[in-house]
Design a protein around this motif. Sequence first.
Motif, PDB file in Angstrom:
ATOM      1  N   GLN A 277       0.831  -1.205   0.000  1.00 44.91           N
ATOM      2  CA  GLN A 277       0.000   0.000   0.000  1.00 44.91           C
ATOM      3  C   GLN A 277       0.864   1.253   0.000  1.00 44.91           C
ATOM      4  O   GLN A 277       1.898   1.324   0.658  1.00 44.91           O
ATOM      5  CB  GLN A 277      -0.912   0.017   1.223  1.00 44.91           C
ATOM      6  N   SER A 279      -0.366   5.247   0.340  1.00 44.06           N
ATOM      7  CA  SER A 279      -1.537   6.126   0.425  1.00 44.06           C
ATOM      8  C   SER A 279      -1.322   7.423  -0.353  1.00 44.06           C
ATOM      9  O   SER A 279      -0.329   8.116  -0.147  1.00 44.06           O
ATOM     10  CB  SER A 279      -1.839   6.461   1.887  1.00 44.06           C
ATOM     11  N   SER A 302       1.979   8.486   6.679  1.00 41.94           N
ATOM     12  CA  SER A 302       0.702   7.822   6.392  1.00 41.94           C
ATOM     13  C   SER A 302       0.776   6.358   6.834  1.00 41.94           C
ATOM     14  O   SER A 302       1.780   5.681   6.610  1.00 41.94           O
ATOM     15  CB  SER A 302       0.408   7.879   4.889  1.00 41.94           C
ATOM     16  N   GLU A 304       0.223   2.530   6.509  1.00 39.33           N
ATOM     17  CA  GLU A 304       0.134   1.670   5.335  1.00 39.33           C
ATOM     18  C   GLU A 304       0.393   0.212   5.705  1.00 39.33           C
ATOM     19  O   GLU A 304       0.932  -0.081   6.771  1.00 39.33           O
ATOM     20  CB  GLU A 304       1.153   2.128   4.275  1.00 39.33           C
ATOM     21  N   TYR A 320      -9.347  -0.158   0.713  1.00 32.50           N
ATOM     22  CA  TYR A 320      -7.993   0.351   0.462  1.00 32.50           C
ATOM     23  C   TYR A 320      -7.647   0.537  -1.008  1.00 32.50           C
ATOM     24  O   TYR A 320      -6.640   1.170  -1.321  1.00 32.50           O
ATOM     25  CB  TYR A 320      -6.961  -0.595   1.107  1.00 32.50           C
TER      26      TYR A 320
END
Length: 324
Positions: A277, A279, A302, A304, A320
């Motif tokens: 991930q 973001s 962030s 993640e 997500y």
Amino acid sequence: MKKVITAVVALVCAASLFVGCNKSEASGSNASSSGKIKVGIINNPPSESGYRAANVKDFETVFTADKGYDVKTYYSLNNDEQLNAASQFITDEVDYILLSAAATDGWEAVLKQAQRSGIKVFLFDRMLNADESLYECAVVSDMPQEGETAVAWLKAQNLPEYNVIHIQGAMGSDAQLGRTGALDAEFAAGTMKKVVQQTATWDEAEAKKIVESVINSGEAFNVIYAENDGMAKGAVAALDEAGITHGVGKDVIVMGFDCNKWALRELLAGNWNYDGQCSPFQAAVIEDMIKTGNVPSKKVISAEKGFDATTITQADIDTYGLGD
């Protein structure tokens, strides 16, 4: 008589210059009196990736005219072009520059120029090699942690051997450096073999060519570590054309980053193995700091995670995933 005419002409020219100067000042004054906050946004173009498209959209949604912003934007993958855009925003006397740099180096002089001009700079998405006193705050992903999380997952697969095609993003970018670091450590330790390590500059077609070249060479590989989803997609296209299986329980492990919904669906179907991930949603965090003046720290990270094909759910994709 000639002297009189010359004097009159000189007075007319001086008056014209004065009016022109006042007109320019009035334009700036009107923007200020209207209450508009002047913002210059420098980013990579939305065509770079699904992640970037979501990131650009996030800033376009938050920083709008009806919310009190006078916004100028500039998009480029070229660091020199971004530097020129920042210099122009400083000349334009914006109040804030919001910056996602194409490369980590070369920004110190421009940041100092902005500081001297009273312009506040916020970094987003990517860090810079510059003294933190030159910007207000960086709202970013922890790119090295993204790489460490992905490589830890890969090591946990306990493969008998690791022969890795490593497809890198734009060289020198914060994302490339972070996602490369942990894998480079494994190559240096001899725990994984570097079959090839080459940049595709986030491009799907270039990634496909890299994998095609390895396939044609006949060299063995069982892992593709691509530093974004688009490049992973290009790599998989090359595997499909060559009849090489990939995904859960297949010949080649496929890893990407960014968590586009279409990529996470590939995980859910078992065609890919891992997606990290990243973001893209930093705009609201920066806007809150601009409006309140409350900057909690020099860096805001962030939250993640990474997703595994064997455990991902549709709810994960809905929550997500980026894009459609």
